[in-house]
Structure formats: structure tokens, C-alpha cells
Design a protein around this motif. Sequence first.
Motif, short mmCIF file in Angstrom:
data_model
loop_
_atom_site.label_atom_id
_atom_site.label_comp_id
_atom_site.label_asym_id
_atom_site.label_seq_id
_atom_site.Cartn_x
_atom_site.Cartn_y
_atom_site.Cartn_z
N PHE A 35 39.25 37.44 30.34
CA PHE A 35 40.55 37.04 29.78
C PHE A 35 41.32 38.25 29.26
CE2 PHE A 35 38.95 32.88 30.37
CZ PHE A 35 40.01 31.99 30.26
N ARG A 36 40.60 39.23 28.71
CA ARG A 36 41.26 40.48 28.30
C ARG A 36 41.93 41.14 29.50
NH1 ARG A 36 41.42 44.91 24.84
NH2 ARG A 36 41.39 46.93 25.91
N THR A 37 41.21 41.18 30.61
CA THR A 37 41.75 41.82 31.82
C THR A 37 42.98 41.09 32.33
OG1 THR A 37 39.46 42.39 32.35
CG2 THR A 37 41.11 42.78 34.06
N LEU A 38 42.94 39.77 32.27
CA LEU A 38 44.10 38.99 32.70
C LEU A 38 45.31 39.32 31.82
CD1 LEU A 38 45.23 36.73 34.53
CD2 LEU A 38 44.50 35.09 32.76
N PHE A 39 45.09 39.44 30.53
CA PHE A 39 46.18 39.79 29.60
C PHE A 39 46.73 41.17 29.94
CE2 PHE A 39 47.56 40.86 25.10
CZ PHE A 39 48.63 39.99 25.09
N ARG A 44 47.43 29.08 31.50
CA ARG A 44 46.92 28.39 32.68
C ARG A 44 45.42 28.62 32.85
NH1 ARG A 44 49.99 30.35 37.53
NH2 ARG A 44 51.42 31.60 36.28
N ALA A 45 44.98 29.87 32.53
CA ALA A 45 43.55 30.17 32.63
C ALA A 45 42.77 29.39 31.58
CB ALA A 45 43.33 31.67 32.46
N LEU A 85 43.68 33.69 39.19
CA LEU A 85 44.74 34.33 38.42
C LEU A 85 44.47 35.82 38.22
CD1 LEU A 85 45.17 31.56 35.69
CD2 LEU A 85 46.72 32.03 37.61
N LEU A 86 43.21 36.17 38.03
CA LEU A 86 42.82 37.57 37.84
C LEU A 86 42.58 38.20 39.19
CD1 LEU A 86 42.04 39.92 35.99
CD2 LEU A 86 39.72 38.99 35.92
N ARG A 87 43.29 39.28 39.47
CA ARG A 87 43.16 39.98 40.75
C ARG A 87 42.14 41.10 40.60
NH1 ARG A 87 48.70 39.35 39.85
NH2 ARG A 87 49.03 41.55 39.34
N GLY A 88 40.92 40.88 41.09
CA GLY A 88 39.90 41.91 40.99
C GLY A 88 38.92 41.65 39.86
N ARG A 89 38.12 42.66 39.55
CA ARG A 89 37.03 42.53 38.59
C ARG A 89 37.53 42.67 37.15
NH1 ARG A 89 38.91 46.55 36.58
NH2 ARG A 89 38.77 48.64 37.47
N PRO A 90 36.78 42.14 36.19
CA PRO A 90 37.14 42.34 34.79
C PRO A 90 36.92 43.80 34.38
CG PRO A 90 35.66 40.46 35.04
CD PRO A 90 35.66 41.21 36.33
#
Length: 475
Positions: free
Chosen positions: A384-388, A429-430, A439-444
Motif C-alpha cells: 500500500f505504501r508503494t501504491l501511494f 479502491r485498494a 492497481l499497483l504496477r510492479g513489485r512493492p
Amino acid sequence: MPQSAGTATSPAVDAPRAFTASTAAQRRLHELVPGGAHTYARGSDQYPEAMAPVLVRGEGARVLDLDGNWFVEYGMGLRAVTLGHGYAPVADAVARAAHQGVNFSRPSVWELEAAERFLAQVPGAEMVKFAKNGSDVTTAAVKLARVATGRDLVAVCSTQPFFSTDDWFIATTAMSAGIPQAHRDLTVGFRYNDLDSVRAMLDAHPGQVAALILEQATATAEPAPGFLEGLRELADRDGFVLIFDEMITGMRWAAGGAQSVYGVVPDLSTWGKALGNGFSVSALAGRADLMEVGGLNTAAARAFLLSTTHGAETTGLAALLAVADTYAERDVVGQMETQGELLRAGVEQAAAEAGLANHVTVMGRASCLVFGTRDHEGNPSQAFRTLFLQELLERGVLAQSFVISAAHTDADVELTVEAVRGALEVYGRAVEAGSTDGLLRGRPVAPAMRERAAPRRLPDSGPEQATTTPGEVGR
């Protein structure tokens, strides 16, 4: 406050951003530089995949990458920049010094002027020696303590992330490969804000602890009433040397450091980062009797103390003096605190309006803010940090943290808050879906300090890594 650059040329907050040139440059960096960067906290694994900008320049609070993207930047050079990128009074002072000669075979007047200014700025410090990075001065402080006390053990605050790249500390971390166990055996730990843990550590090693080192405060923790005072009393009673690490707090809490805020004077203190607004200069300061162990006037065995070719090169000291001038002319810390509170209020309001106040949080002193990111169950989450981070980058904000500078204008903060609003729409949404998938493109992102190279997909790694900015891992 000075106007940030890029206002007229920056793309709109919702404009699409390409990272093609940065990604290619990062790939080449990985071929030439171990880890692809010269500080682990700057590594591409700390950013969303294929979205790690390689920067060209900075002006004020904004930076430009190879793809022509402007970003409002936070973190500011691992907290080293408080006056803004390219701050003219400092840059001009450095240029003038360089034109007059950078390195000599004898001390220069810069050393005298910088020492006088620094010691006037830090009440309680009687002598100072300059160097180029924080690890050198923290290790020098440990060495002085060992010589002065005749003891071997060093006590570090084990609930704080980083003190030095040298063996006495790195041996205690997850990246201790290549360091003999004998080094690890000489370092012991205690917990922040826990005097009982300090007493227990001293009882377990009676008369053996040479030094105790800690940050007086961090981005997310203030000293409990009596804690620092208790350390001072224990040092006086037991005979160990009390060392305050002012790398982050110095120039962000106050020009005189956190010790001037909390009113407890250490035996030694170590400084760097914002001391030169990003230019390379660090300092070891403290009691004259301890400092002289590395000088010429000592009856004891001399310590080899910070004798380096570049320790007193003129440009770093010129930067220190120019920064000190600026702090004397205006309330730099007050400006950071004002803008930090403005940013905190805006982000918290946006999170509340999005129904995500328990998922995206802002913590810490206004001049040194960090953010926390929690998943749908309320657990700290790297994914979730990575998505942010991903959604902020898409909207023109480069932010491993919300560590601000005095160059951040109201417009910079407003752009950031609007970027947060947009990022929270995706984040929500996540949370609703219970996953970042799709929603997240790639690895955290990965913890900066870890034993092994990261797999492509990483599990969430717990509260400390998820809520603390990686900028703390560097000296």
C-alpha cells in the motif's frame, strides 16, 4: 519565502508522466554502481517499479528528471537540504571559496571561522572537528569515548534505525555480512524512552560501557519526560560518555540542535546533513577534555582523530558559514514548521474526506514529517505504501516522506495536497478491494536494510519499515 522553480513549466498535476529515460539511466547505473545508487535509501527498490526518477537538477523545492518531469520533492536529500535546492547564498559562497583554493597544506582561515561560528551556535560544545560525512564523526566519537574511559562496549539505541556505516554499528544490522563476530560482541543495545532498559544493560555489563549513543528524538518519537535527564544522570554516575546524534535533529529542531530544545547537554554530539544545506560537511563537538584526547595536549594515549585529506576543504566550510548566516537572518526552522503544519493539515483533511484517516497518516515534528500507510485490515503495508508513492509520482510529487524545507511555498503544499487527494482515490479502491492487485504496477518497495536481495514480490514487512522514511538509512 523564495518561489520554487518549475511553477510555470511543470505539467499539470494529472498530466501523464513518462519515465523512459530515467529507467534506462537506472538500468545503466545498476551495471556500473553496486545497488544502482550511492546510498541504499536512494535505491530504485525504494520506489515503484520503473518509476524511479533520475534527477537532472533542483530549484527550491522542485526537481527535474531526465524525462522532463518536474516534481515537488520531499525528503530533501535525505533531510540534508533545509534551504532549498540551489539556494543562491550558499551556492555563491561555495563558488567563491572554490575559486580561492579548495585544499591546502596548512589550516585555512575557513577552519577558524567555521569553528567559531559552530561553537557559538551550539551551547555546551567547547571544541569541534569537521569531517565530510556523519559516519566518520559518530565513529570518532565512539573512539574518543573508548580512549577516555578505557572501556570497550558501545551502547546504541536499538529502536532507532541508523548511526554509522562502520563495523561497530553495521554489525548489529541485517546487513552484517563480512564483519567479524568480535565487532558485534562489542555493541550492546537499549530501548528509546526506556530508562529501565538502560539500567538493565549497564547492570549486565558493569563498568564496561564506554559510550551510549542515540538520537534525542526522531521523526515519530519525542523524549518522554525525564528520559534524557535520566541518561545524563546515569552517564555521570556510571562514567560512560553520552553522545547525541544530531544528524537529523541538528538544523531541523533548532540551529543549536535538539540538545538546545530539550535542555540536556551531552558529552559529545555529532552533526551533518543540513549543516551545509546538502554540501558535504559534518562535525564532532563536545567537551574539551574529551576532544583533546585526539589533540596535542593530552597526557593519555592519543586517539587518531579525523585526520583526513578532505576534512577541512574550504567549500564545505563555506557552505556551513553561509547556512549559519541564513539561520541568523531568518527563522528557517519556524518556516519549516509552518509549512509542515500546513501540509499535515491538508493531508489529514484529504484522508478524512476520503474515509481513509486510519489508513494514511502523517506523523512527527512539522519540520520532519513522515507518513504511514496501512492496508484494508489496518496493518502497515509495503504494498500500500508503494501504491501511494506510485500515485503521488503520477501527480508530480516525489515523496518517500513529507520531510519539508523552508523553500516549500504555499503553492508547493497546495499541489501536494491535491496530488494526495488523487492518490487517495486509487488507494481507497485498494482498501475496498482488500488488495493492491490490478492497481499497483510492479513489485512493492523493499526495506532498505535487509540481508538478501529482494524477490520480485515482497511480503509486507511490519510497522517500522512501513511507517519510517528510508531517508534515515544514510550517513
